[in-house]
Write an enzyme that holds these catalytic residues in place. Structure first.
Site, PDB file in Angstrom:
ATOM      1  N   LYS A  15       0.857  -1.213   0.000  1.00 55.15           N
ATOM      2  CA  LYS A  15       0.000   0.000   0.000  1.00 55.15           C
ATOM      3  C   LYS A  15       0.877   1.241   0.000  1.00 55.15           C
ATOM      4  O   LYS A  15       2.063   1.198   0.354  1.00 55.15           O
ATOM      5  CB  LYS A  15      -0.924   0.028   1.222  1.00 55.15           C
ATOM      6  CG  LYS A  15      -0.238  -0.043   2.600  1.00 55.15           C
ATOM      7  CD  LYS A  15       0.282   1.256   3.169  1.00 55.15           C
ATOM      8  CE  LYS A  15       0.892   1.082   4.558  1.00 55.15           C
ATOM      9  NZ  LYS A  15       1.734   2.210   4.982  1.00 55.15           N
ATOM     10  N   ASP A 138      -2.500  -1.826  10.378  1.00 63.45           N
ATOM     11  CA  ASP A 138      -2.827  -1.729   8.949  1.00 63.45           C
ATOM     12  C   ASP A 138      -3.607  -2.936   8.438  1.00 63.45           C
ATOM     13  O   ASP A 138      -4.059  -2.938   7.286  1.00 63.45           O
ATOM     14  CB  ASP A 138      -1.539  -1.600   8.107  1.00 63.45           C
ATOM     15  CG  ASP A 138      -0.903  -0.223   8.233  1.00 63.45           C
ATOM     16  OD1 ASP A 138      -1.598   0.726   8.657  1.00 63.45           O
ATOM     17  OD2 ASP A 138       0.298  -0.107   7.911  1.00 63.45           O
TER      18      ASP A 138
END
Ligand code: C5P
Length: 287
Positions: A15, A138
């Site tokens: 990401k 996350d």
């Protein structure tokens, strides 16, 4: 997903945080954040074979221990669901470690999602997010994938439409940065109200393309690891106004409209010490 009947390969994407604000410190020591995150086309691969116990190996021997998030995610799912199933898992790393690209968290999210299916547990996405948050801040985001506004310490994920895919040039200077080192050195002067990031999310929710915001960890990262500032300044010169630090760094991402633009940035700043990649934003897991 691909592979033979007995061994299947699953992707765990990296990401970038196109904007990341730290709003304050919580009593439990974690920080409240407001971030727009996007999964990208660089990914680790997890090969899974059904088995009676949880077994784990990794292409990087230093990451092959039982404390890796891959076997930890499998054990957590096993105990939460009281399952007696196992799995033989091999992790092939492509996402650099300690880079701000979320590799370990993504691996954990993929294991939760895939084993929930393979073991036929029927846990909902919300239940997986609850488990994932126990493994890493996350992980909830990666259970959704795509683009999202992420708040809390990472456990609240509001999916955003993935408009036209964008390209990123990724450049990582030759250091690894532990997330906790950067977060723990933050000062109240690094905190902001989250509005820059919320405005970007609001635009994206109405179909606007992704805009770069701010990174509330950047000042602290540059202070503790001055080499990251030097690299960032060099990349910013090659791509003015388009470079940003992803997460707690040290990876620098450059927002690009085309693959060719990303290639030009990489040719301008690549050297033998820097890890570089060209990636594209990707959609949600269920899309
Ligand atoms: O949740 P995760 O294990 O990925 O976080 C690593 C470290 O980063 C935590 O131990 C904490 O010090 C810091 N952190 C934080 N606030 C967050 C996320 C991480 O302070 N929202």
């Amino acid at each position: 997903m691909s592979g033979t009947a007995s061994a299947v390969k699953y992707r765990a994407p990296a990401k970038v945080n196109v904007s990341l604000e730290v709003v304050g410190r919580r009593p439990d020591g974690y920080h409240e954040i407001v971030s727009v995150m996007q999964t990208v086309s660089l990914s680790d691969e997890i090969e899974i074979i059904d088995g009676s116990e949880i077994l784990f190996t990794c292409s990087e021997p230093g990451l092959g221990g039982n404390d890796n998030l891959v076997p930890r995610a499998a054990r957590l799912l096993q105990s939460a669901s009281r399952s007696t199933e196992g799995a033989q898992m091999r992790l092939v790393k492509s996402i650099p470690h300690g880079a701000g690209l979320g590799g370990g968290s993504s691996d954990a999210a993929t294991v939760l999602r895939v084993l929930n299916d393979r073991w036929d547990l029927g846990l909902s996405l919300a239940q997986l997010v609850g488990l994932g948050a126990r493994l890493g801040s996350d992980v909830p985001f990666f259970l959704h994938g795509g683009s999202a506004l992420v708040t809390g310490r990472g456990e609240f994920v509001d999916p955003l439409p993935t408009s036209k895919p964008v390209w990123y040039a990724l450049i990582k200077p030759p250091i690894s940065v532990p997330t906790s080192t950067v977060f723990n050195a933050l000062l109240p002067s690094d905190w902001t109200d989250g509005m820059v990031t919320r405005d970007i999310a609001c635009g994206m929710s109405k179909g606007a393309s992704v805009q770069l915001g701010v990174n509330g960890l950047q000042h602290t990262l540059f202070t503790i690891f001055p080499a990251t500032r030097e690299c960032f300044e060099e990349v910013s010169q090659a791509a003015p106004g388009r470079a940003f630090i992803s997460g707690s760094g040290p990876t620098i991402a450059v927002l690009c409209g085309t693959r060719n633009e990303a290639k030009q940035v990489i040719s301008a700043v690549a050297n033998e010490d820097r890890w570089c990649a060209i990636v594209q934003s990707t959609g949600r897991n269920d899309a």
